[in-house]
Scaffold this motif. Structure first.
Motif, PDB file in Angstrom:
ATOM      1  N   UNK A  78       0.516  -1.224  -0.105  1.00  0.00           N
ATOM      2  CA  UNK A  78       0.078   0.175   0.161  1.00  0.00           C
ATOM      3  C   UNK A  78       0.705   1.344  -0.212  1.00  0.00           C
ATOM      4  N   UNK A  79       1.842   1.335   1.327  1.00  0.00           N
ATOM      5  CA  UNK A  79       2.670   2.412   0.724  1.00  0.00           C
ATOM      6  C   UNK A  79       3.978   2.240  -0.431  1.00  0.00           C
ATOM      7  N   UNK A  80       4.123   1.701  -1.213  1.00  0.00           N
ATOM      8  CA  UNK A  80       4.461   1.306  -2.246  1.00  0.00           C
ATOM      9  C   UNK A  80       3.714   1.876  -3.331  1.00  0.00           C
ATOM     10  N   UNK A  81       2.044   1.792  -3.023  1.00  0.00           N
ATOM     11  CA  UNK A  81       1.754   2.352  -4.343  1.00  0.00           C
ATOM     12  C   UNK A  81       1.599   3.647  -4.262  1.00  0.00           C
ATOM     13  N   UNK A  82       1.041   4.341  -3.214  1.00  0.00           N
ATOM     14  CA  UNK A  82       1.093   5.680  -2.127  1.00  0.00           C
ATOM     15  C   UNK A  82       2.668   6.611  -2.883  1.00  0.00           C
ATOM     16  N   UNK A  83       2.909   5.694  -2.808  1.00  0.00           N
ATOM     17  CA  UNK A  83       4.631   6.405  -2.937  1.00  0.00           C
ATOM     18  C   UNK A  83       4.813   6.504  -5.038  1.00  0.00           C
ATOM     19  N   UNK A  84       4.603   5.529  -5.394  1.00  0.00           N
ATOM     20  CA  UNK A  84       4.988   5.390  -6.518  1.00  0.00           C
ATOM     21  C   UNK A  84       3.592   6.889  -7.176  1.00  0.00           C
ATOM     22  N   UNK A  85       2.867   7.190  -6.436  1.00  0.00           N
ATOM     23  CA  UNK A  85       1.669   7.935  -7.486  1.00  0.00           C
ATOM     24  C   UNK A  85       2.485   8.958  -6.792  1.00  0.00           C
ATOM     25  N   UNK A  86       2.388   9.255  -5.699  1.00  0.00           N
ATOM     26  CA  UNK A  86       3.347  11.152  -4.836  1.00  0.00           C
ATOM     27  C   UNK A  86       4.224  11.071  -6.027  1.00  0.00           C
ATOM     28  N   UNK A  87       5.779  10.070  -6.402  1.00  0.00           N
ATOM     29  CA  UNK A  87       6.826  11.023  -7.393  1.00  0.00           C
ATOM     30  C   UNK A  87       6.441  10.981  -8.817  1.00  0.00           C
ATOM     31  N   UNK A  88       5.499   9.906  -9.420  1.00  0.00           N
ATOM     32  CA  UNK A  88       4.991  10.623 -10.316  1.00  0.00           C
ATOM     33  C   UNK A  88       3.914  11.500 -10.330  1.00  0.00           C
ATOM     34  N   UNK A  89       3.825  12.383  -9.678  1.00  0.00           N
ATOM     35  CA  UNK A  89       2.781  13.580 -10.403  1.00  0.00           C
ATOM     36  C   UNK A  89       3.266  14.690 -10.124  1.00  0.00           C
ATOM     37  N   UNK A  90       3.221  15.551 -11.651  1.00  0.00           N
ATOM     38  CA  UNK A  90       4.285  16.802 -12.681  1.00  0.00           C
ATOM     39  C   UNK A  90       4.705  17.371 -10.758  1.00  0.00           C
ATOM     40  N   UNK A  91       4.099  17.618  -9.812  1.00  0.00           N
ATOM     41  CA  UNK A  91       4.878  18.339  -8.675  1.00  0.00           C
ATOM     42  C   UNK A  91       4.470  17.525  -7.506  1.00  0.00           C
ATOM     43  N   UNK A  92       5.067  16.899  -6.956  1.00  0.00           N
ATOM     44  CA  UNK A  92       5.302  15.781  -5.517  1.00  0.00           C
ATOM     45  C   UNK A  92       4.972  16.637  -5.116  1.00  0.00           C
ATOM     46  N   UNK A  93       4.853  17.617  -4.867  1.00  0.00           N
ATOM     47  CA  UNK A  93       5.563  18.679  -3.578  1.00  0.00           C
ATOM     48  C   UNK A  93       3.993  19.455  -3.311  1.00  0.00           C
ATOM     49  N   UNK A  94       3.194  19.039  -4.412  1.00  0.00           N
ATOM     50  CA  UNK A  94       2.080  20.610  -4.090  1.00  0.00           C
ATOM     51  C   UNK A  94       1.297  20.367  -2.988  1.00  0.00           C
ATOM     52  N   UNK A  95       0.744  18.896  -3.079  1.00  0.00           N
ATOM     53  CA  UNK A  95      -0.520  19.049  -2.178  1.00  0.00           C
ATOM     54  C   UNK A  95       0.191  18.643  -0.633  1.00  0.00           C
TER      55      UNK A  95
END
Length: 361
Positions: free
Chosen positions: A37-54
């Protein structure tokens, strides 16, 4: 049953690692689930255009929920307004929540320089939360009571004893050994709560340490996890399982609870990010089509960083003069994308679609 008297200081709190079997079949299965579950969330976060946005929004949600566990209550609306407006809010609960968020950021900066959980880091975090110079608890007589006023636990007393227990926790957490980091992560908050090193702010400090530890162990590159809501919804179970570790050495049920919290929270975080990301894409496409002269990628990012924004944020981002950015915001409001509200002398603009998603989450 362990030889434990809830009315006497628990100076015999066992050192870590626990003597109980930790890596049971149930725990190992749950560890795999939580890790995925953490790996999925991590993957989504690091693939966002701006990972720190939210991150600001997620950390404020976590700060709000973590403070709520300690009966420090504020609303999303008041919290976000307080962050964005120059007007200082008098609500002490809002101030405490904002202090928690600042303490989390301070902790993240500290582990970037020195990636270890230490007693000094714990002290820095609690001082940031409480906005005082609190140190290790030295006054005797601390006890934890239930709502009926009955003592349920008396933590260790004496600064030397408390520091010894913290030094052991520090060694256990930072040592590279065969224990899975997620199992260590589960053990850490129990031990920290049991040591109870500070007069106030122990629970909130412990929950910040969890997020920092996940980052240190590379389990979550961007600590965008909203843990405290799960504890609020399962508060009775949380406190009873804490007690069962102390009174019955029931480590398995506590570790399973913490791993389930990680799985549930990571999956919920993934869902929230998908919702916000989807709404942001729709919002972007519509603004591009209906207000092409107003649209810019930077403008959209400002409108999604926090639910409220103001002219100064757009000026600081170099999007134009006060008049130009004021026109942008007014056009967005006229087109129905934002609503405005006067707070003090300032006009704040609310991305109400984003706020609706956060309120439902």
């Amino acid at each position: 049953m362990k030889d434990f008297n809830r009315n006497e200081p628990y100076n015999d709190l066992p050192l870590l690692p626990p003597k109980a079997a930790l890596e049971t079949t149930k725990v190992l299965r749950k560890t795999i689930e939580a890790s995925r579950a953490l790996a999925k969330l991590n993957g989504m976060l690091i693939n966002l255009p701006n990972p720190t946005l939210f991150l600001d929004t997620i950390h404020l949600q976590e700060a709000k929920a973590s403070s709520e566990i300690e009966n420090i209550i504020t609303t999303n609306d008041e919290l976000y307004k307080a962050i964005v407006a120059d007007k200082k809010f008098d609500n002490p609960s809002t101030k405490e929540v904002i202090s928690y968020k600042e303490a989390l950021w301070q902790g993240l900066e500290a582990i970037d320089k020195k990636p270890f959980i230490t007693t000094n880091l714990c002290i820095e975090i609690v001082q940031s939360i409480k906005k005082n110079t609190a140190g290790i608890r030295t006054t005797p007589g601390t006890s934890l009571k239930n709502p009926q006023g009955v003592t349920i636990y008396t933590p260790p007393t004496g600064e030397a004893v408390i520091r010894e227990k913290l030094a052991n926790l520090e060694k256990f957490v930072n040592e590279k050994d065969a224990i899975d980091p997620l199992i260590k992560m589960a053990i850490m908050p129990y031990q920290f709560e049991a040591i109870h090193p500070f007069t106030d702010g122990n629970g909130r400090t412990g929950r910040i340490l969890l997020l920092l530890y996940l980052k240190i162990e590379n389990l979550l590159d961007i600590p965008a996890l909203y843990l405290s809501e799960y504890i609020i919804k399962n508060k009775t179970s949380y406190y009873s399982k804490l007690r069962h570790v102390t009174e019955k050495d029931a480590w398995e049920e506590w570790i399973l609870y913490m791993l389930e919290m990680i799985s549930f929270t990571a999956n919920k975080g993934l869902n929230l990010l998908n919702q916000v990301n989807g709404f942001m894409q729709t919002f972007t496409d519509e603004v591009k089509e209906t207000l092409p002269k107003v649209y810019s990628k930077d403008l959209i990012e400002i409108l999604f960083k926090l639910p409220y924004t103001k002219r100064q944020y757009l000026i600081d981002a170099g999007l134009g003069t006060p008049k130009t950015v004021g026109n942008y915001l007014n056009e967005l409001e006229s087109a129905g994308y934002l609503t405005s509200e006067k707070v003090g002398k300032e006009k704040l603009y609310l991305n109400y679609g984003l706020m609706e998603i956060l309120e439902k989450s």
